[in-house]
Enzyme design. Structure first.
Site, short mmCIF file in Angstrom:
data_model
loop_
_atom_site.label_atom_id
_atom_site.label_comp_id
_atom_site.label_asym_id
_atom_site.label_seq_id
_atom_site.Cartn_x
_atom_site.Cartn_y
_atom_site.Cartn_z
N GLU A 1 -17.83 11.88 31.69
CA GLU A 1 -18.04 11.33 30.35
C GLU A 1 -18.27 9.82 30.39
O GLU A 1 -19.09 9.28 29.64
CB GLU A 1 -16.85 11.68 29.46
CG GLU A 1 -16.84 13.16 29.09
CD GLU A 1 -15.63 13.57 28.25
OE1 GLU A 1 -15.84 14.01 27.11
OE2 GLU A 1 -14.50 13.42 28.74
N GLU B 1 -12.39 20.86 31.97
CA GLU B 1 -11.33 20.90 30.94
C GLU B 1 -11.03 22.31 30.43
O GLU B 1 -9.89 22.60 30.04
CB GLU B 1 -11.72 20.00 29.75
CG GLU B 1 -11.68 18.52 30.03
CD GLU B 1 -12.98 17.98 30.59
OE1 GLU B 1 -13.15 16.75 30.61
OE2 GLU B 1 -13.85 18.78 30.99
#
Length: 428
Positions: free
Chosen positions: A22, A42
């Site tokens: 990210e 995740e």
């Protein structure tokens, strides 16, 4: 980074997982080394990428790639990331130097200002995301994160602005991070890693360059496959030729089936088969670093094969037993040096099941224990160190569960009711 008036470039020289990926997407461009990799794992923690990843990735990559990465946790090596538009260049030399040069040659181009590709919007509107959610539900019906992930991807591919999409991501992430399911999965994640660290065991493990397996049955064959698949040569011994042939036939069949289905190349199949050497002779254990015994659960038999192995093995080589419940202290006592012994309890089928119980005896040396833990890591098992007690941990837990289930059935509960209760509790 995204709002910087000057060009920002992420120089990625390793694994950019989750937050790392990210951060790289927060820059205007990405330059990666050939060994770099990108992933959003995740979902394995019951979460979604909460640092704008669900809104940024669909703006640079094809929608199906974004789905595979975020919904399935797929890892993309640098070449695949380049092909899918996630990175802008693969460094041929120093990645930082090339990223700096890249920054000087390009104008700012924030991902937040880029439109989602028309193809991604089309696929989303055509039900591709709903289909992906259905497949995820079929694979893991009780998982809650996939629905939240798809909601975020739908927002990214809708008429919403980037900022509006971020609000959806923040709302879904908050819902997940406070869920019982995610809390349990995060606990499991850290517990598995904590289990790898054994208090008081700090010795440097011995290298395992060659392994011996005694017993070519279901367990022995599966254990042999674990090591061969990691490139470790295996000497597989049994007492009779027909038993040895049957074990090799099982191993050959499993790998050949993978090759036939395209899950393994023919060359890989040949390489694996070349790593397993069948034998009837204890003398072939002369240069192995460890032998894992997987003969039937008969105390006298195990003691005898331990004595037979001791005659033909190096004095510093480890001898481990795959017993699921026998007293390993008693087995080890027949050897001149019982400190080289520990238990290694694999679960069936050993080439599939992830859990490995390493059992320390009263004589196991620190070197033996550290090498046993390193061995588990080498073959990608989730390894726990346990004491030498009845049933160790897995079977010690399973026995009362099974006993209660049987009593409920005897008292009138149906099998379906018992299964439903266990599943509701979280046992299945």
């Amino acid at each position: 980074m995204d709002a910087s008036p000057k060009t920002t470039v992420a120089a990625v020289n390793g694994q950019a997982l989750g937050g790392g990926a990210e951060v790289s997407l927060g820059c205007h461009y990405r330059v990666a080394s050939a060994k770099a990799a990108f992933a959003f794992p995740e979902v394995s923690l019951g979460l979604l990428p909460g640092g704008q990843g669900t809104q940024r990735l669909p703006r640079v990559a094809p929608l199906m790639t974004a789905v595979q990465m975020i919904l399935q946790g797929k890892v993309l090596p640098a070449a695949a990331a380049m092909k899918n538009g996630i990175i802008d260049a693969i460094a041929k030399g120093d990645v930082v130097d090339e990223a700096a040069a890249f920054a000087l040659s390009k104008p700012p181009n924030p991902i937040s200002k880029r439109p989602v590709a028309h193809a991604n919007r089309f696929y989303a509107a055509s039900g591709a995301l709903d289909q992906a959610l259905l497949m995820a539900h079929n694979q893991a019906p009780t998982m809650v994160a996939p629905a939240s992930i798809i909601a975020c991807l739908k927002a990214a591919c809708s008429t919403m602005s980037f900022e509006e999409g971020l609000k959806v991501e923040a709302s879904e992430f908050t819902k997940l991070v406070f869920s019982i399911q995610s809390a349990a999965m995060r606990h499991l994640f850290f517990a598995e890693r904590a289990a790898q660290k054994v208090p008081g065991v700090n010795a440097k493990p011995m290298p395992i360059k060659k392994i011996g397996i005694l017993g070519a049955g279901l367990m022995g064959g599966g254990i042999a496959m674990c090591f061969a698949q990691k490139g470790v040569p295996v000497i597989l011994k049994d007492a009779k030729q027909e038993w040895l042939d049957a074990g090799m036939k099982k191993i050959t069949g499993l790998w050949a089936s993978k090759a036939k289905k395209g899950k393994m190349t023919e060359d890989k199949y040949k390489q694996l088969m070349a790593l397993v050497t069948p034998t009837l002779n204890y003398e072939d254990f002369k240069d192995v670093d460890m032998v894992i015994e997987a003969v039937p659960e008969i105390m006298d038999l195990k003691k005898q094969v331990f004595l037979d192995m001791e005659k033909h093995m190096r004095p510093d080589a480890m001898i481990c037993t795959n017993t699921s419940g026998l007293d390993i202290n008693e087995i080890a006592a027949v050897l001149k040096d019982p400190s080289r012994v520990m238990g290694c309890h694999f679960f069936s089928p050993a080439n599939v099941m992830q859990l490995l119980e390493n059992i320390q005896t009263k004589h196991s040396s620190e070197l033996t224990l550290s090498t046993g833990m390193a061995m588990g890591k080498l073959i990608s098992k989730k390894t726990v160190m346990v004491g030498n007690c009845d049933g160790f941990v897995g079977n010690r837990m399973l026995a009362p569960y099974a006993g209660e289930a049987k009593m409920l059935w005897e008292e009138g509960a149906t099998i379906e009711q018992i299964d439903a209760a266990a599943q509701k509790f979280g046992s299945a």
